[in-house]
Write an enzyme that holds these catalytic residues in place. Structure first.
Site, PDB file in Angstrom:
ATOM      1  N   ASN A 118       0.835  -1.205   0.000  1.00 21.40           N
ATOM      2  CA  ASN A 118       0.000   0.000   0.000  1.00 21.40           C
ATOM      3  C   ASN A 118       0.875   1.262   0.000  1.00 21.40           C
ATOM      4  O   ASN A 118       2.059   1.192  -0.305  1.00 21.40           O
ATOM      5  CB  ASN A 118      -0.998  -0.010   1.152  1.00 21.40           C
ATOM      6  N   ARG A 119       0.292   2.403   0.362  1.00 21.94           N
ATOM      7  CA  ARG A 119       0.941   3.683   0.079  1.00 21.94           C
ATOM      8  C   ARG A 119       1.663   4.296   1.275  1.00 21.94           C
ATOM      9  O   ARG A 119       1.262   4.112   2.415  1.00 21.94           O
ATOM     10  CB  ARG A 119      -0.113   4.668  -0.436  1.00 21.94           C
ATOM     11  N   HIS A 144       3.325  -0.082  -2.871  1.00 22.84           N
ATOM     12  CA  HIS A 144       3.698  -1.503  -2.983  1.00 22.84           C
ATOM     13  C   HIS A 144       5.200  -1.757  -3.148  1.00 22.84           C
ATOM     14  O   HIS A 144       5.613  -2.563  -3.985  1.00 22.84           O
ATOM     15  CB  HIS A 144       2.932  -2.138  -4.153  1.00 22.84           C
ATOM     16  N   HIS A 218      -1.511 -10.128  -3.205  1.00 25.20           N
ATOM     17  CA  HIS A 218      -2.350  -9.285  -4.061  1.00 25.20           C
ATOM     18  C   HIS A 218      -3.098 -10.083  -5.129  1.00 25.20           C
ATOM     19  O   HIS A 218      -3.124  -9.703  -6.304  1.00 25.20           O
ATOM     20  CB  HIS A 218      -1.466  -8.211  -4.709  1.00 25.20           C
ATOM     21  N   SER A 219      -3.739 -11.189  -4.735  1.00 22.27           N
ATOM     22  CA  SER A 219      -4.530 -11.950  -5.707  1.00 22.27           C
ATOM     23  C   SER A 219      -5.810 -11.206  -6.058  1.00 22.27           C
ATOM     24  O   SER A 219      -6.433 -10.602  -5.183  1.00 22.27           O
ATOM     25  CB  SER A 219      -4.885 -13.332  -5.143  1.00 22.27           C
ATOM     26  N   TYR A 220      -6.162 -11.262  -7.339  1.00 18.42           N
ATOM     27  CA  TYR A 220      -7.465 -10.784  -7.801  1.00 18.42           C
ATOM     28  C   TYR A 220      -8.345 -12.023  -7.913  1.00 18.42           C
ATOM     29  O   TYR A 220      -8.036 -12.922  -8.697  1.00 18.42           O
ATOM     30  CB  TYR A 220      -7.365 -10.144  -9.183  1.00 18.42           C
ATOM     31  N   ASP A 290     -11.403   1.030  -2.846  1.00 10.21           N
ATOM     32  CA  ASP A 290      -9.949   0.859  -2.813  1.00 10.21           C
ATOM     33  C   ASP A 290      -9.528   1.417  -1.454  1.00 10.21           C
ATOM     34  O   ASP A 290      -8.818   2.409  -1.373  1.00 10.21           O
ATOM     35  CB  ASP A 290      -9.308   1.618  -3.982  1.00 10.21           C
ATOM     36  N   GLN A 327      -7.295  -4.257   2.952  1.00  8.96           N
ATOM     37  CA  GLN A 327      -7.565  -3.378   1.816  1.00  8.96           C
ATOM     38  C   GLN A 327      -8.526  -4.115   0.900  1.00  8.96           C
ATOM     39  O   GLN A 327      -8.232  -5.206   0.419  1.00  8.96           O
ATOM     40  CB  GLN A 327      -6.261  -3.062   1.064  1.00  8.96           C
ATOM     41  N   GLU A 355      -6.622  -7.603   0.641  1.00  7.09           N
ATOM     42  CA  GLU A 355      -5.209  -7.611   1.026  1.00  7.09           C
ATOM     43  C   GLU A 355      -5.097  -7.350   2.527  1.00  7.09           C
ATOM     44  O   GLU A 355      -5.339  -6.240   2.980  1.00  7.09           O
ATOM     45  CB  GLU A 355      -4.462  -6.523   0.248  1.00  7.09           C
TER      46      GLU A 355
HETATM   47  C1  GLA Z   1      -3.709  -1.733  -5.005  1.00  5.39           C
HETATM   48  C2  GLA Z   1      -4.002  -0.350  -4.830  1.00  5.39           C
HETATM   49  C3  GLA Z   1      -4.831   0.070  -5.981  1.00  5.39           C
HETATM   50  C4  GLA Z   1      -4.143  -0.262  -7.281  1.00  5.39           C
HETATM   51  C5  GLA Z   1      -3.829  -1.717  -7.330  1.00  5.39           C
HETATM   52  C6  GLA Z   1      -3.072  -2.089  -8.547  1.00  5.39           C
HETATM   53  O1  GLA Z   1      -4.298  -2.632  -4.261  1.00  5.39           O
HETATM   54  O2  GLA Z   1      -4.643  -0.056  -3.625  1.00  5.39           O
HETATM   55  O3  GLA Z   1      -5.043   1.446  -5.928  1.00  5.39           O
HETATM   56  O4  GLA Z   1      -2.963   0.458  -7.390  1.00  5.39           O
HETATM   57  O5  GLA Z   1      -3.094  -2.089  -6.203  1.00  5.39           O
HETATM   58  O6  GLA Z   1      -3.629  -1.579  -9.706  1.00  5.39           O
END
Ligand code: GLA
Length: 390
Positions: A118-119, A144, A218-220, A290, A327, A355
Site C-alpha cells: 500500500n501507500r 507496494h 495481491h490476488s485478484y 480501494d 484493503q 489484502e
Molecule cells: C492496489 C491499490 C490500488 C491499485 C492496485 C493495482 O491494491 O490499492 O489502488 O494500485 O493495487 O492496480
C-alpha cells in the site's frame, strides 16, 4: 467346561474385534490414499532477462485442489477450486507464462507485496530522526514497495514437508538500502495448500537495522472463474465497523470512520456492486472501493476478516488474518487492456482483492498500529483464504 453361552459370547467378541481391526486398516488405507494425492511438482516457468531461471510449482491437496505458484514475485498464478457441483475452475487472475508478467507491468496480480504494501505519502517517512525517501510511483506517493518491489524479484523456493497439505517455502534477502528502505531484510513466506481447502500464507521477516515492514498478497479473485465477467454480484462481508477514509491520492486522513450508514458497511453481506456507483466522496476518490478496513479485533489473533459468496457457482471464500487491516480493492483500474490466462480479457472490476495488511501510510501515523521492526525481533503475519461451496 465352558458353557454354550460363554462360547457364543467369545465368538461374537472375536468377530467384533476382527471387524474393528479390518475397519481400522481400511480407514488407514483411506487416509494414506488421501495423503498420496498431495503433491508438489516443479516445472520451468521461464527466464528473467538476465537468464535467471524461474520455476512454477504445482501444489495439490488431498481433495485435488490445485495452486500454481512461481518464485518470480511469489505469484499465485492459478488456483483451482470446486463449485457446488464439484466442477473445478481457476478463481484468480493472471498470465499463462512468465513473459506475461515481465512484459505487461502486471497490476500486482497474485503477487507478494513488500517491503511496504500500500501507500506511503510522498514516499517519505522518518525513523530514528533520519528521513527516508522512497520511489514515488503512484501519483505523488509510494506504492507496494517501489519500482522493484517483492512482486518483481526472484525468490529462493523449496518444497516443505507438512502433515496437512502441500507447502512451498520462499525466501528473499533484501539488501540494506534496497528501494531506499533501511536495513537488510530477510523475508520468508510459506504457502500451504491445506487439505481443508485453504491457501494459507505465513510471512516472517527479520532485519539488521530498525526498519518498517508490511507484507501482503495481491490476488485478484473471481469466484465465478477468472475472466468470467465482473465481480459486482459477489456478496461480501467485511468484519469491520470502521474504515480509513483517504484524500484524493488514497492516503488515509487519519480518521477511523464508522461504516454505519455508508456504502462501506459490509457488516451484513452485500453485493459489491450494490452501492459502488453512489455519489459518495470516498467512492469517487477510490474509483470504487480501494480502501483499508479497520478489522474488528483485539491484538494479533487469527480472526475472520471477510467472506465472499458467488451465487451462480456456490463458491465461497473466507479470509482470516492476524493483521489489523484489510484493503478491499474492487479492480477499478482493470480496463480491458490485459489479456490474461486462456485468452481471457480482464475488463473493469473483473476481479477483487482482499489484502490483509497494516493500514496505509502507517509510518506517518503514529496513532496507527506500528509497522516498525527492530533487530532481534521477528515480523510475522498469517492470512488464510479458505474455499468452500454451498
Ligand atoms: C492496489 C491499490 C490500488 C491499485 C492496485 C493495482 O491494491 O490499492 O489502488 O494500485 O493495487 O492496480
Amino acid at each position: 467346561m465352558r458353557s454354550q453361552k460363554t462360547r457364543a459370547f467369545l465368538r461374537i467378541t472375536s468377530l467384533i474385534l476382527q471387524i474393528a481391526i479390518v475397519s481400522l486398516a481400511l480407514a488407514g488405507v483411506a487416509i494414506a490414499q488421501r495423503a498420496n494425492k498431495r503433491s508438489i511438482e516443479k516445472q520451468m516457468f521461464g527466464k528473467m532477462p538476465d537468464g535467471t531461471a524461474v520455476d512454477i510449482y504445482t501444489l495439490r491437496n488431498a481433495s485435488g485442489v490445485e495452486a500454481k505458484i512461481t518464485n518470480y514475485g511469489g505469484i499465485v498464478v492459478s488456483l483451482k477450486v470446486p463449485d457446488r457441483n464439484g466442477k473445478f475452475d481457476d478463481v484468480v487472475l493472471g498470465y499463462d507464462n512468465l513473459d506475461g508478467y515481465l512484459k505487461n507491468n502486471s497490476p500486482y496480480m497474485g503477487a507478494l507485496i513488500g517491503r511496504y504494501a500500500n501507500r506511503i505519502a510522498k514516499g517519505t517517512f522518518k525513523l530514528n530522526g533520519t528521513e527516508y525517501h522512497l520511489a514515488v510511483n503512484n501519483g505523488a506517493n509510494h506504492l507496494h514497495g517501489g519500482l522493484k518491489g517483492f512482486d518483481k524479484v526472484v525468490w529462493t523456493a523449496a518444497p516443505l514437508r507438512v502433515a496437512n497439505g502441500a507447502a512451498l517455502k520462499l525466501t528473499y534477502v533484501s539488501k540494506d538500502g534496497e528501494e531506499n528502505y533501511p536495513g537488510k531484510l530477510t523475508a520468508t513466506v510459506i504457502y500451504t495448500l491445506t487439505d481443508a481447502n485453504e491457501l494459507r500464507i505465513d510471512y516472517s521477516a527479520t532485519t539488521d537495522k530498525r526498519t518498517i515492514v508490511n507484507l501482503t498478497s495481491h490476488s485478484y479473485f473471481n469466484l465465478a472463474g477468472q475472466g468470467n465477467g465482473d465481480i459486482l454480484k459477489h456478496q461480501l462481508f467485511i468484519n469491520a465497523n470502521r474504515f480509513t477514509p483517504t484524500d484524493a491520492g488514497a492516503i488515509p486522513t487519519g480518521e477511523l470512520r464508522s461504516v454505519s450508514g455508508t456504502p462501506f458497511d459490509f457488516m451484513t453481506a452485500t453485493e459489491i456492486g450494490a452501492r459502488i456507483e453512489q455519489d459518495e466522496q470516498q467512492l469517487k476518490f477510490g474509483n470504487g472501493y480501494d480502501h483499508n478496513f479497520v478489522l474488528n479485533k483485539q491484538g494479533k489473533r487469527l480472526t475472520l476478516a471477510a467472506s465472499v459468496y458467488e451465487l451462480t457457482t456456490g463458491r465461497a471464500m473466507q479470509v482470516s488474518t492476524t493483521e489489523p487491516g484489510l484493503q478491499f480493492y474492487s479492480g477499478n483500474f482493470l480496463d480491458g487492456s490485459i489479456t490474461g490466462k486462456e485468452g481471457k480479457v480482464y475488463q473493469r472490476r473483473y476481479g477483487f482483492c482482499l489484502e490483509a495488511q497494516h493500514y496505509p501510510d502507517s509510518p506517518n501515523h503514529p496513532e496507527f498500529p506500528s509497522v516498525v521492526l527492530n533487530p532481534g525481533q521477528r515480523y510475522t503475519q498469517t492470512t488464510i483464504y479458505k474455499f468452500s461451496a454451498k
